[in-house]
Design a protein around this motif. Structure first.
Motif, PDB file in Angstrom:
ATOM      1  N   UNK B  36       0.798  -1.221   0.000  1.00 15.72           N
ATOM      2  CA  UNK B  36       0.000   0.000   0.000  1.00 15.72           C
ATOM      3  C   UNK B  36       0.834   1.276   0.000  1.00 15.72           C
ATOM      4  N   UNK B  37       2.136   1.131  -0.134  1.00 18.88           N
ATOM      5  CA  UNK B  37       2.996   2.312  -0.236  1.00 18.88           C
ATOM      6  C   UNK B  37       2.764   2.991  -1.580  1.00 18.88           C
ATOM      7  N   UNK B  38       2.757   4.316  -1.565  1.00 22.27           N
ATOM      8  CA  UNK B  38       2.449   5.057  -2.793  1.00 22.27           C
ATOM      9  C   UNK B  38       3.608   5.903  -3.304  1.00 22.27           C
ATOM     10  N   UNK B  39       4.570   6.169  -2.443  1.00 26.35           N
ATOM     11  CA  UNK B  39       5.670   7.010  -2.875  1.00 26.35           C
ATOM     12  C   UNK B  39       6.625   7.288  -1.737  1.00 26.35           C
ATOM     13  N   UNK B  40       7.616   8.106  -2.044  1.00 25.96           N
ATOM     14  CA  UNK B  40       8.570   8.549  -1.035  1.00 25.96           C
ATOM     15  C   UNK B  40       8.359  10.041  -0.836  1.00 25.96           C
ATOM     16  N   UNK B  41       8.189  10.444   0.420  1.00 27.77           N
ATOM     17  CA  UNK B  41       7.906  11.849   0.692  1.00 27.77           C
ATOM     18  C   UNK B  41       8.983  12.416   1.620  1.00 27.77           C
ATOM     19  N   UNK B  42       9.405  13.627   1.329  1.00 28.12           N
ATOM     20  CA  UNK B  42      10.458  14.248   2.136  1.00 28.12           C
ATOM     21  C   UNK B  42       9.885  14.734   3.464  1.00 28.12           C
ATOM     22  N   UNK B  43      10.541  14.349   4.537  1.00 25.74           N
ATOM     23  CA  UNK B  43      10.037  14.738   5.854  1.00 25.74           C
ATOM     24  C   UNK B  43      10.233  16.230   6.115  1.00 25.74           C
ATOM     25  N   UNK B  44      11.140  16.859   5.368  1.00 24.67           N
ATOM     26  CA  UNK B  44      11.404  18.284   5.572  1.00 24.67           C
ATOM     27  C   UNK B  44      10.510  19.169   4.711  1.00 24.67           C
ATOM     28  N   UNK B  45      10.534  18.920   3.379  1.00 28.19           N
ATOM     29  CA  UNK B  45       9.842  19.853   2.484  1.00 28.19           C
ATOM     30  C   UNK B  45       8.558  19.278   1.896  1.00 28.19           C
ATOM     31  N   UNK B  46       8.288  17.982   2.165  1.00 26.90           N
ATOM     32  CA  UNK B  46       7.045  17.392   1.682  1.00 26.90           C
ATOM     33  C   UNK B  46       7.049  16.990   0.224  1.00 26.90           C
ATOM     34  N   UNK B  47       8.132  17.213  -0.475  1.00 24.24           N
ATOM     35  CA  UNK B  47       8.241  16.819  -1.877  1.00 24.24           C
ATOM     36  C   UNK B  47       8.092  15.304  -1.990  1.00 24.24           C
ATOM     37  N   UNK B  48       7.337  14.855  -2.987  1.00 29.56           N
ATOM     38  CA  UNK B  48       7.105  13.421  -3.114  1.00 29.56           C
ATOM     39  C   UNK B  48       7.648  12.905  -4.431  1.00 29.56           C
ATOM     40  N   UNK B  57      15.936  13.584  -0.350  1.00 30.43           N
ATOM     41  CA  UNK B  57      15.053  14.379  -1.199  1.00 30.43           C
ATOM     42  C   UNK B  57      15.849  15.067  -2.302  1.00 30.43           C
ATOM     43  N   UNK B  58      15.426  14.916  -3.555  1.00 29.72           N
ATOM     44  CA  UNK B  58      16.151  15.577  -4.651  1.00 29.72           C
ATOM     45  C   UNK B  58      16.014  17.093  -4.595  1.00 29.72           C
ATOM     46  N   UNK B  59      15.064  17.603  -3.836  1.00 33.12           N
ATOM     47  CA  UNK B  59      14.859  19.053  -3.729  1.00 33.12           C
ATOM     48  C   UNK B  59      15.707  19.672  -2.623  1.00 33.12           C
ATOM     49  N   UNK B  60      15.650  19.043  -1.427  1.00 28.30           N
ATOM     50  CA  UNK B  60      16.283  19.690  -0.256  1.00 28.30           C
ATOM     51  C   UNK B  60      17.248  18.775   0.485  1.00 28.30           C
ATOM     52  N   UNK B  61      17.450  17.561  -0.023  1.00 26.26           N
ATOM     53  CA  UNK B  61      18.317  16.579   0.626  1.00 26.26           C
ATOM     54  C   UNK B  61      17.824  16.133   2.000  1.00 26.26           C
ATOM     55  N   UNK B  62      16.567  16.443   2.314  1.00 29.67           N
ATOM     56  CA  UNK B  62      15.979  15.948   3.559  1.00 29.67           C
ATOM     57  C   UNK B  62      15.726  14.451   3.471  1.00 29.67           C
ATOM     58  N   UNK B  63      15.445  13.806   4.620  1.00 27.96           N
ATOM     59  CA  UNK B  63      15.215  12.356   4.606  1.00 27.96           C
ATOM     60  C   UNK B  63      13.868  12.006   3.984  1.00 27.96           C
ATOM     61  N   UNK B  64      13.882  10.967   3.155  1.00 27.53           N
ATOM     62  CA  UNK B  64      12.644  10.480   2.551  1.00 27.53           C
ATOM     63  C   UNK B  64      12.018   9.419   3.436  1.00 27.53           C
ATOM     64  N   UNK B  65      10.689   9.437   3.499  1.00 24.99           N
ATOM     65  CA  UNK B  65      10.039   8.283   4.127  1.00 24.99           C
ATOM     66  C   UNK B  65       8.852   7.832   3.306  1.00 24.99           C
ATOM     67  N   UNK B  66       8.353   6.650   3.639  1.00 22.57           N
ATOM     68  CA  UNK B  66       7.314   6.011   2.830  1.00 22.57           C
ATOM     69  C   UNK B  66       5.956   6.687   3.057  1.00 22.57           C
ATOM     70  N   UNK B  67       5.255   6.962   1.958  1.00 27.04           N
ATOM     71  CA  UNK B  67       3.861   7.412   2.046  1.00 27.04           C
ATOM     72  C   UNK B  67       2.958   6.262   1.631  1.00 27.04           C
ATOM     73  N   UNK B  68       1.765   6.218   2.218  1.00 25.57           N
ATOM     74  CA  UNK B  68       0.845   5.103   1.958  1.00 25.57           C
ATOM     75  C   UNK B  68      -0.553   5.606   1.618  1.00 25.57           C
ATOM     76  N   UNK B  69      -1.313   4.741   0.975  1.00 21.05           N
ATOM     77  CA  UNK B  69      -2.768   4.888   0.914  1.00 21.05           C
ATOM     78  C   UNK B  69      -3.333   3.618   1.535  1.00 21.05           C
ATOM     79  N   UNK B  70      -3.597   3.683   2.830  1.00 18.44           N
ATOM     80  CA  UNK B  70      -4.051   2.478   3.521  1.00 18.44           C
ATOM     81  C   UNK B  70      -5.499   2.168   3.181  1.00 18.44           C
TER      82      UNK B  70
END
Lengths: 439, 439
Positions: B36-48, B57-70
């Protein structure tokens, strides 16, 4: 050796067994203290006495084991139980409220389909029952949990054992959690790490100048002389030994409520093998699994292989040996249940086999490299015997086969520490890595 | 450090992230590879961005984490699942058929009611979540299982990590069982037993002349240069880190589908604490537990306590430190998730506390003597912090409290080997025993 505790426990003293008054326990048992257990029956002469902290038949000195009157037990009842050995409490000598007493909650360990090891050995369908993930990392947590229940019901003051390793760990830990005084006896030349792994739980670790046989004799003497001591593998042994049945129950349940066709089990005293067989028979009798043939195989290290020697010689008597093997947790030179192991392996069409210390080491690596399980020398022995049984044609590679891993490799690191290590030592640079030849 | 793997994976390359062609993975993902994971989202800037072996994150180098649609997930669905972390597979970035891939089947470890430790510390209701009984005896088996799934779905050739202990064990074991090549990097001065405990599983243990930071840097460099390498804690870190959520799910389920009032969690990188909090929030959102307040506490060793120092100073920035503590598995001087730990502990009314190495040792013995659990230095740290939180009044002793034990004592024997030992050494006779003063 004093057999001090032969008076009846749950009822009036049995007229046929001499009463004793030197044990405080056994006089004020609560209703249902031992669940569906009904008495202690001699495996040799069939004489039955009341439940109590007894281990030898007053008639013939044969080993006592638990007799039961099982009610109807269903798969659904078991499956609704806790994810530990107490899901089978109706089949054990423990009270119905056993979960309420602080205990280690052992069991229901992984049964892993061993795809890689099966392929490596040419076995179509192989599973590893991995008891290394028990609370103190060996199957001993199962038997000790049952012994602890008995000790609590007998109002024992002290929970004790003679041991060289796994059993000491399990007793000291379970006693700590239960809040019961523990005293653990070990040979004084035991390796320091093994001492630490027990002493961390108890301030009554007693080092004895002598070998394991000396320690064992001292334990029997203390069990006979002191009031209120529960020595797990001496005077509450019948209760203790029943814990090994849970290995058999779990394997059957985890296979989808069916018995394996073949099972390979390490043999020290032989108790575990006989109890797994007993468990399978009980499941058949209770209608929980289909009745079908299965073959039981015993595994020993050549340096302590009295049962294997007797099996191969085709004789019934076990000749005691002086152990000389790295598989120390299997090093019982005079195995109490050896003759029953012979019976079971012969009757079921199995065998008893033994392997050299070198093969034991290979067995450890074979399991680690193929299945990611780091076993101790006992598990290395069992896996190496499995391989030998295949090579000699004694094991049918087309039949569903289970091998039991009883303990974990961190406790016997020395067995392989000279065999494995770094493939390369490099400077911390990518160039050094690519030049290392590792990949 | 090269961030080499930023092209989209599950769909067309994301226009906002630069495409790369130096990683073979991510181009032929199967349907449902990440559940059910849908993408990787940046915890800093929200870029997905799309799912792939990316961690920054390719935008801000922040850490990416998993986004879901449960989807809707029920307690009954979970309870009908296997007795390991895959019962929560709908909440993890893994495929629906994850149980079919050979893996270590970690998790669903014991949640023990700690009657004795609670009484000793004056806490009314205390539980220990005991992850020392995982397959390789630490919580790392959880995260590595999720990383392995990602590595398999990305068709990675090599499964790798930099590590000083627990992680190396978990990676080498999981890779062996999965039949995927492993390469494990360690500092060359690592103690021999810890090397053996990884080398037993893999023939590609690489010793690096340098400290852990050097090893880590080398790993990042290799991850950037080599094709098809899955470094669990580098380029598949977002998938890896999600495994820690299962600790939170299990605690809630094992408490009877409710959240604890207070929880004490060790802090190394800080990832585990943030993921347990995330798990609790997900359970609330999904309606699986009642929404209620809970306090999260972080535990560090004083010799590596950058988060605790920041907490006490009331600042938001973490100042990196050079670790000097026996709690080596917590010795990350520049914790990646430190700032999130501060946020969570402050927002929930918890705290971050630290204890000395002497207190760590006391914590190990406190847990062993009271509950029969032999923990490593990380667990000693957490228990000692629990005690300190009680003594300082920061923890409410009337509230339901859980403490997490992440690993096992056999891996850090030296921490207590000078503190415990035999109470007496005696000759093998009853007279010697009664004269020993032990009882």
């Amino acid at each position: 050796m004093s057999i001090a505790t032969q008076h009846g426990a749950q009822s009036e003293p049995d007229a046929s067994s001499p009463a004793g008054d030197d044990v405080a326990t056994g006089t004020d048992l609560r209703e249902g203290a031992f669940g569906n257990a009904t008495g202690l029956v001699c495996r040799e002469c069939g004489h039955e006495i009341a439940l109590g902290p007894h281990y030898a038949c007053p008639e013939c000195f044969g080993p006592l084991e638990i007799a039961y009157a099982f009610p109807e037990v269903t798969r659904e009842q078991i499956e609704a139980g806790p994810r530990n050995i107490w899901r089978y409490k109706a089949l054990l000598p423990v009270p119905d409220d056993i979960e309420q007493s602080p205990n280690m909650e052992p069991g229901f360990t992984r049964l892993l389909k061993a795809h890689n090891l099966g392929a490596a050995l040419g076995i179509d369908n192989l599973w590893v029952k991995d008891d290394s993930t028990n609370p103190t990392n060996s199957f001993k947590d199962r038997v000790v949990a049952c012994a602890l229940s008995a000790a609590v019901e007998f109002h024992s003051k002290v929970f004790a054992c003679p041991s060289t390793g796994n059993l000491a760990n399990a007793v000291a830990a379970a006693g700590a959690r239960a809040g019961i005084r523990t005293v653990v006896f070990i040979p004084s030349n035991l390796e320091k790490p093994k001492q630490v792994n027990s002493a961390v739980y108890t301030d009554s670790l007693v080092a004895v100048n002598g070998n394991y046989d000396d320690v064992n004799r001292l334990a029997s003497e203390i069990a006979g002389e002191e009031e209120g001591w529960a020595f797990v593998n001496v005077n509450v042994r019948p209760f203790y030994a029943e814990g090994s049945k849970t290995l058999g129950y779990e394997i059957a349940e985890q296979l989808g409520w069916r018995l394996p066709d073949q099972i390979v089990i390490p043999v020290a005293s032989g108790s575990q093998l006989t109890k797994v067989h007993k468990a399978f028979q009980e499941l058949i009798t209770l209608g929980l699994v289909e009745d079908k043939p299965y073959r039981v195989f015993g595994a020993q290290a050549t340096g302590c292989s009295p049962v294997s020697v007797a099996y191969k010689a085709g004789v019934d008597a076990i000749r005691p040996v002086k152990p000389d093997t790295i598989a120390k947790s299997l090093a019982i030179g005079n195995p109490a249940d050896g003759i029953y192991v012979l019976d079971i392996c012969r009757q079921t069409g199995g065998a008893v086999e033994d392997v050299s210390d070198e093969e034991v080491r290979e067995g450890i690596l074979l399991l680690a490299r193929n299945e990611g399980i780091f076993t101790e020398t006992a598990g290395g022995t069992t896996v190496a015997v499995l391989r030998k049984l295949v090579e000699s044609g004694q094991l049918d590679t087309t039949l569903d086969t289970v091998v039991i891993n009883t303990g974990m490799g961190l406790k016997t690191l020395d067995a392989v520490s000279d065999r494995v290590g770094a493939a390369a030592t490099i400077e911390p640079s990518y160039a050094a890595f690519t030049g290392s030849g590792v990949v």
